[in-house]
Design an enzyme around this catalytic site. Structure first.
Site, PDB file in Angstrom:
ATOM      1  N   TYR A 120      -3.437   4.252   1.862  1.00  0.00           N
ATOM      2  CA  TYR A 120      -3.634   4.635   3.261  1.00  0.00           C
ATOM      3  C   TYR A 120      -4.735   5.683   3.405  1.00  0.00           C
ATOM      4  O   TYR A 120      -5.431   5.712   4.429  1.00  0.00           O
ATOM      5  CB  TYR A 120      -2.316   5.142   3.869  1.00  0.00           C
ATOM      6  CG  TYR A 120      -2.412   5.341   5.361  1.00  0.00           C
ATOM      7  CD1 TYR A 120      -2.523   4.247   6.218  1.00  0.00           C
ATOM      8  CD2 TYR A 120      -2.421   6.609   5.913  1.00  0.00           C
ATOM      9  CE1 TYR A 120      -2.637   4.424   7.587  1.00  0.00           C
ATOM     10  CE2 TYR A 120      -2.529   6.797   7.275  1.00  0.00           C
ATOM     11  CZ  TYR A 120      -2.639   5.706   8.117  1.00  0.00           C
ATOM     12  OH  TYR A 120      -2.754   5.877   9.470  1.00  0.00           O
TER      13      TYR A 120
ATOM     14  N   GLY B  53      -2.693   4.418  -3.979  1.00  0.00           N
ATOM     15  CA  GLY B  53      -2.755   3.208  -4.784  1.00  0.00           C
ATOM     16  C   GLY B  53      -1.851   3.142  -5.997  1.00  0.00           C
ATOM     17  O   GLY B  53      -1.636   2.063  -6.540  1.00  0.00           O
TER      18      GLY B  53
ATOM     19  N   ALA C 103       0.829  -1.204   0.000  1.00  0.00           N
ATOM     20  CA  ALA C 103       0.000   0.000   0.000  1.00  0.00           C
ATOM     21  C   ALA C 103       0.862   1.252   0.000  1.00  0.00           C
ATOM     22  O   ALA C 103       1.999   1.243   0.469  1.00  0.00           O
ATOM     23  CB  ALA C 103      -0.916   0.004   1.222  1.00  0.00           C
ATOM     24  N   CYS C 104       0.277   2.317  -0.521  1.00  0.00           N
ATOM     25  CA  CYS C 104       0.925   3.635  -0.497  1.00  0.00           C
ATOM     26  C   CYS C 104      -0.111   4.630   0.018  1.00  0.00           C
ATOM     27  O   CYS C 104      -0.904   4.299   0.893  1.00  0.00           O
ATOM     28  CB  CYS C 104       1.477   3.999  -1.869  1.00  0.00           C
ATOM     29  SG  CYS C 104       0.223   4.101  -3.167  1.00  0.00           S
ATOM     30  N   ASN C 105      -0.137   5.821  -0.535  1.00  0.00           N
ATOM     31  CA  ASN C 105      -1.098   6.817  -0.092  1.00  0.00           C
ATOM     32  C   ASN C 105      -2.434   6.695  -0.801  1.00  0.00           C
ATOM     33  O   ASN C 105      -3.487   6.815  -0.189  1.00  0.00           O
ATOM     34  CB  ASN C 105      -0.525   8.226  -0.279  1.00  0.00           C
ATOM     35  CG  ASN C 105      -1.352   9.277   0.424  1.00  0.00           C
ATOM     36  OD1 ASN C 105      -1.654   9.121   1.596  1.00  0.00           O
ATOM     37  ND2 ASN C 105      -1.719  10.322  -0.278  1.00  0.00           N
TER      38      ASN C 105
END
Length: 136
Positions: A111, A86, A82-84
């Site tokens: 996130y 996608g 995961a990132c901020n």
């Protein structure tokens, strides 16, 4: 090794499925946001290996990303990436699958979606989210 993967070969799950996997199985949460984003707020017990760095020349891919992940995770580990929002995590998932990791899923929405779902605690979302979104 299999043919190179692209983002069409990556399984993307939503934050509710990700939370269920983290609570009920041996999945690990791999956060590929920057150290600054991660330090602001993150999923409990998450690993942080940035996929990209922000430099004077702009955003650049972490050239040691796969090696850094391999130092803390095995190819057989089950990973939720995961990132901020996608985008970075989707590209990171492709790279991990290409390098031999077998059980990788991308968390759609990143996130930010985790926070929006109320999974990040009781702080206001604006304190938890970052405005930096690196898109494909």
């Amino acid at each position: 090794m299999d043919a190179p993967k692209d983002d069409q070969n990556v399984v993307t799950i939503d934050v509710h499925a990700a939370k269920n996997l983290l609570n009920s199985s041996d999945y690990r949460y791999l956060d590929v946001r920057s150290v600054e984003e991660f330090n602001k707020s993150h999923v409990e017990n998450a690993y942080n290996v940035p996929y990209m760095f922000i430099t004077e020349a702009g955003r650049v891919k972490n050239p040691e990303f796969v090696e850094q992940v391999a130092a803390i995770c095995k190819n057989e580990d089950h990973l939720i990436v995961a990132c901020n929002s996608g985008g970075r995590s989707l590209r990171a998932s492709v790279d991990l699958l290409d390098s031999g990791f077998k059980h990788v899923v991308n968390m759609g929405g990143g996130y930010s979606a985790w926070v929006d779902a109320g999974f990040a605690g009781d702080k206001p979302p604006e304190e938890l989210k970052t405005s930096c979104k690196i898109r494909r």
